[in-house]
Design a protein around this motif. Structure first.
Motif, PDB file in Angstrom:
ATOM      1  N   THR A  52      10.332  -0.522  -4.735  1.00  0.00           N
ATOM      2  CA  THR A  52       8.850  -0.577  -4.811  1.00  0.00           C
ATOM      3  C   THR A  52       8.479  -0.429  -3.144  1.00  0.00           C
ATOM      4  OG1 THR A  52       8.659  -1.763  -6.534  1.00  0.00           O
ATOM      5  CG2 THR A  52       6.504  -1.584  -5.133  1.00  0.00           C
ATOM      6  N   ALA A  53       7.906   0.577  -2.872  1.00  0.00           N
ATOM      7  CA  ALA A  53       7.698   1.091  -1.169  1.00  0.00           C
ATOM      8  C   ALA A  53       6.420   0.260  -0.814  1.00  0.00           C
ATOM      9  CB  ALA A  53       7.580   2.435  -1.029  1.00  0.00           C
ATOM     10  N   SER A  54       5.545  -0.217  -1.604  1.00  0.00           N
ATOM     11  CA  SER A  54       4.540  -0.937  -1.255  1.00  0.00           C
ATOM     12  C   SER A  54       4.703  -2.380  -0.712  1.00  0.00           C
ATOM     13  CB  SER A  54       3.429  -0.844  -2.260  1.00  0.00           C
ATOM     14  OG  SER A  54       4.060  -1.505  -3.556  1.00  0.00           O
ATOM     15  N   TYR A  55       5.969  -2.920  -1.264  1.00  0.00           N
ATOM     16  CA  TYR A  55       6.190  -4.382  -0.575  1.00  0.00           C
ATOM     17  C   TYR A  55       6.827  -4.241   0.647  1.00  0.00           C
ATOM     18  CZ  TYR A  55       5.503  -5.625  -5.675  1.00  0.00           C
ATOM     19  OH  TYR A  55       5.090  -5.648  -6.892  1.00  0.00           O
ATOM     20  N   ALA A  56       7.319  -3.217   1.241  1.00  0.00           N
ATOM     21  CA  ALA A  56       7.904  -2.762   2.500  1.00  0.00           C
ATOM     22  C   ALA A  56       8.921  -4.106   2.801  1.00  0.00           C
ATOM     23  CB  ALA A  56       6.681  -3.250   3.510  1.00  0.00           C
ATOM     24  N   TRP A  57       9.995  -4.219   2.050  1.00  0.00           N
ATOM     25  CA  TRP A  57      10.856  -5.257   1.928  1.00  0.00           C
ATOM     26  C   TRP A  57      11.540  -5.340   3.217  1.00  0.00           C
ATOM     27  CZ3 TRP A  57      10.643  -8.875  -1.471  1.00  0.00           C
ATOM     28  CH2 TRP A  57      10.608  -8.527  -2.725  1.00  0.00           C
ATOM     29  N   GLY A  58      11.778  -4.176   3.810  1.00  0.00           N
ATOM     30  CA  GLY A  58      12.632  -4.344   5.344  1.00  0.00           C
ATOM     31  C   GLY A  58      11.912  -4.860   6.453  1.00  0.00           C
ATOM     32  N   SER A  59      10.681  -4.308   6.511  1.00  0.00           N
ATOM     33  CA  SER A  59       9.862  -4.941   7.568  1.00  0.00           C
ATOM     34  C   SER A  59       9.578  -6.548   7.348  1.00  0.00           C
ATOM     35  CB  SER A  59       8.439  -4.067   7.759  1.00  0.00           C
ATOM     36  OG  SER A  59       7.850  -4.002   6.600  1.00  0.00           O
ATOM     37  N   ASN A  60       9.124  -6.847   5.946  1.00  0.00           N
ATOM     38  CA  ASN A  60       8.712  -8.340   5.724  1.00  0.00           C
ATOM     39  C   ASN A  60      10.168  -9.109   5.792  1.00  0.00           C
ATOM     40  OD1 ASN A  60       5.955  -8.139   5.049  1.00  0.00           O
ATOM     41  ND2 ASN A  60       6.559  -7.058   3.194  1.00  0.00           N
ATOM     42  N   THR A  61      11.233  -8.579   5.508  1.00  0.00           N
ATOM     43  CA  THR A  61      12.391  -9.443   5.734  1.00  0.00           C
ATOM     44  C   THR A  61      12.752  -9.407   7.232  1.00  0.00           C
ATOM     45  OG1 THR A  61      13.313  -8.592   3.608  1.00  0.00           O
ATOM     46  CG2 THR A  61      14.871  -9.523   5.157  1.00  0.00           C
TER      47      THR A  61
END
Length: 256
Positions: A52-61
């Protein structure tokens, strides 16, 4: 020599097998009992949220990782430095240590709004909250390690007219390293909790912020995925401390 590496390899294999078994049991139980996804998602459903791109897992992590590592590094530096100062200046320890004990009793959740007022939103307040939680155990264990020096060794250095720096470098520091790393292992765990406390209170980025956002829509798989990523960050930091401990402390001297 081959036998020396067999023990750690066997332990790692057992740990890996146990974790994989838990995941398999989790998946089977959810499928067998038809547990709704919003109550307990399966491991596969949890992993699927990474797409799910809207969650921006990479940047948030990355943001949360910076907060955890920054708070831990600051806590380790301040805690170890203060412990050394206390060992060299007992009067300073007598004056300041009770104050630090009192400050440590302040609920860290209560500090959040104040830090936001002082530093606004962003990474800095969360780093400071992580620091405030993790530095005290490092301070206490390091101070204890610096105090617990063999009297015979002290007498030997003094008889040889060794300086305070020689005493610290040759006797106190090597002897205190097991205690230092013991405190750092506890601090690594607390730094993760501190960063998330800060993100829960008020944040615009990070895994804790993401969990608050998806909670309103009952997106439990995303919440579980955030918890998994937080756990992996904590394990990575803890593993880094263990690796450093293996480099600088002999096996028999390591604290559990």
């Amino acid at each position: 020599m081959a036998g020396d590496g067999a023990g750690p390899a066997r332990s790692f294999a057992i740990i890996l097998i146990v974790h994989l078994a838990v995941l398999v049991l989790w998946q089977v139980a959810v499928d067998a009992f038809h547990v709704p996804k919003f109550i307990l998602p399966s491991p596969l459903a949890t992993v699927q949220t990474l797409g799910t791109a809207s969650y921006a897992w990479g940047s948030n992590t990355l943001v949360t990782a910076i907060e955890i590592l920054g708070g831990f590094a600051l806590g380790a530096f301040v805690g170890i430095t203060l412990a050394v100062i206390f060992s060299w200046a007992p009067l300073v320890s007598m004056v300041l240590l009770p104050l630090f004990v009192t400050l440590n009793m302040i609920p860290k959740v209560a500090l959040g709004p104040l830090l936001i007022v002082w530093f606004s939103y962003g990474i800095v307040p969360n780093i400071l909250i992580a620091f405030s939680i993790c530095f005290f155990p490092i301070l206490l264990t390091t101070a204890r390690g610096l105090r617990e020096v063999e009297p015979d060794l002290l007498d030997l250095v003094k008889s040889l007219r060794g300086s305070r720096w020689t005493l610290f470098r040759k006797i106190q520091l090597p002897g205190s390293l097991p205690y230092v790393f013991s405190g750092m292992k506890v601090g690594a765990i607390l730094a993760v909790a501190g960063a998330i406390v800060g993100e829960f209170i008020a944040s615009e980025r990070g895994l804790g912020y993401l969990m608050i956002q998806v909670q309103s829509s009952l997106d439990t798989p995303a919440m579980v995925m955030a918890v998994v990523l937080l756990t992996l960050l904590g394990v990575a930091l803890y593993g880094l401390v263990l690796a450093l401990e293996r480099m600088f402390v002999v096996g028999d001297a390591r604290q559990t």
